[in-house]
Design an enzyme around this catalytic site. Sequence first.
Site, PDB file in Angstrom:
ATOM      1  N   HIS A 127       0.844  -1.199   0.000  1.00 57.41           N
ATOM      2  CA  HIS A 127       0.000   0.000   0.000  1.00 57.41           C
ATOM      3  C   HIS A 127       0.880   1.250   0.000  1.00 57.41           C
ATOM      4  O   HIS A 127       1.974   1.240   0.573  1.00 57.41           O
ATOM      5  CB  HIS A 127      -0.906   0.004   1.235  1.00 57.41           C
ATOM      6  CG  HIS A 127      -1.728  -1.238   1.387  1.00 57.41           C
ATOM      7  ND1 HIS A 127      -2.875  -1.469   0.661  1.00 57.41           N
ATOM      8  CD2 HIS A 127      -1.552  -2.333   2.167  1.00 57.41           C
ATOM      9  CE1 HIS A 127      -3.380  -2.645   0.994  1.00 57.41           C
ATOM     10  NE2 HIS A 127      -2.590  -3.198   1.903  1.00 57.41           N
ATOM     11  N   ARG A 192      21.857  -7.279   9.314  1.00 56.23           N
ATOM     12  CA  ARG A 192      23.200  -6.767   9.050  1.00 56.23           C
ATOM     13  C   ARG A 192      24.120  -7.957   8.831  1.00 56.23           C
ATOM     14  O   ARG A 192      23.772  -9.104   9.152  1.00 56.23           O
ATOM     15  CB  ARG A 192      23.709  -5.928  10.222  1.00 56.23           C
ATOM     16  CG  ARG A 192      23.823  -6.686  11.527  1.00 56.23           C
ATOM     17  CD  ARG A 192      24.249  -5.789  12.671  1.00 56.23           C
ATOM     18  NE  ARG A 192      24.371  -6.520  13.925  1.00 56.23           N
ATOM     19  CZ  ARG A 192      25.480  -7.140  14.305  1.00 56.23           C
ATOM     20  NH1 ARG A 192      26.556  -7.107  13.534  1.00 56.23           N
ATOM     21  NH2 ARG A 192      25.521  -7.796  15.465  1.00 56.23           N
ATOM     22  N   ARG A 195      28.741 -12.204   9.770  1.00 54.69           N
ATOM     23  CA  ARG A 195      29.964 -12.964   9.518  1.00 54.69           C
ATOM     24  C   ARG A 195      30.251 -12.987   8.022  1.00 54.69           C
ATOM     25  O   ARG A 195      29.332 -13.102   7.209  1.00 54.69           O
ATOM     26  CB  ARG A 195      29.840 -14.394  10.054  1.00 54.69           C
ATOM     27  CG  ARG A 195      31.118 -15.200   9.873  1.00 54.69           C
ATOM     28  CD  ARG A 195      31.274 -16.278  10.893  1.00 54.69           C
ATOM     29  NE  ARG A 195      32.565 -16.936  10.761  1.00 54.69           N
ATOM     30  CZ  ARG A 195      33.055 -17.777  11.655  1.00 54.69           C
ATOM     31  NH1 ARG A 195      32.376 -18.050  12.756  1.00 54.69           N
ATOM     32  NH2 ARG A 195      34.228 -18.346  11.470  1.00 54.69           N
TER      33      ARG A 195
END
Length: 262
Positions: A127, A192, A195
């Site tokens: 939307h 994020r 490793r």
Amino acid sequence: MSTLTEVSMYEDDRGNRIISPTTFTQNVRVDFKGSNNTLIVDPTAKIASLRARFDCDNGVLELGGKSPHRGALRADARVGQDSSIRIGKNVTTTKLCILVAVEGTSLTLGDDVMIASDVGIRTDDAHPIFDVESGRRINWSQDVHIGNHVWIANRAIIRPGTSIGNGSVVGMNSLAKGKFPNNCIIAGTPARVVRRNVAWERPHLSNSKPFYKPDASTVKKSGYWNPTEDEARPVATTLKRWARIKRRARHHRRQLAGLLRN
């Protein structure tokens, strides 16, 4: 609207068509609401469940083929105006995966992508959201690209504008948005890189011998064992690094000013 419960060669008077040399009849449904939409299915595709919805015009959905030993595809795909969803070869899903591309965007899954349960990948927010003062749209739809040999774990959500490099892993319950490099583990909300320099393979820990896999000698290596290219770090990570550098620079300037005063 045309609703089909079989995937095979097809064309209607509105220019909608299915290009599928192989006929699929189990757990399939295709809805054509608009015109000039195309569903392309590789003759070797292995489909456990498919819901394909072409809501508008000029949409493309393409399904790649399978190797005999790989699992099947289960997908609920919605294709909007001038948009495309392209699924590579040997893409497998544990349960139904939600795929959405609208507003002229593209969603691409590379080859050998492994998708776990309850995963959603979309180029939009479903939307529109507007700025109250200017009236301008603030949540534009954006392309999504998933590279080859990417593992997307349970309940992960891939947001508009995301790009994930080859050989990477998206952790459980992650909310991924941005540009992520190859051969890394992405986790968290927001996701994020946690490793780098990792590789993964498909043999299951309990279903495939040996049942202990302490090192790479216990699996057959794919062609995706590569070091992570650091230059592909997400923009957010780069901005954080620059912020840390600026803070250190200000601290050193203050220290230097104090020494000069003394």
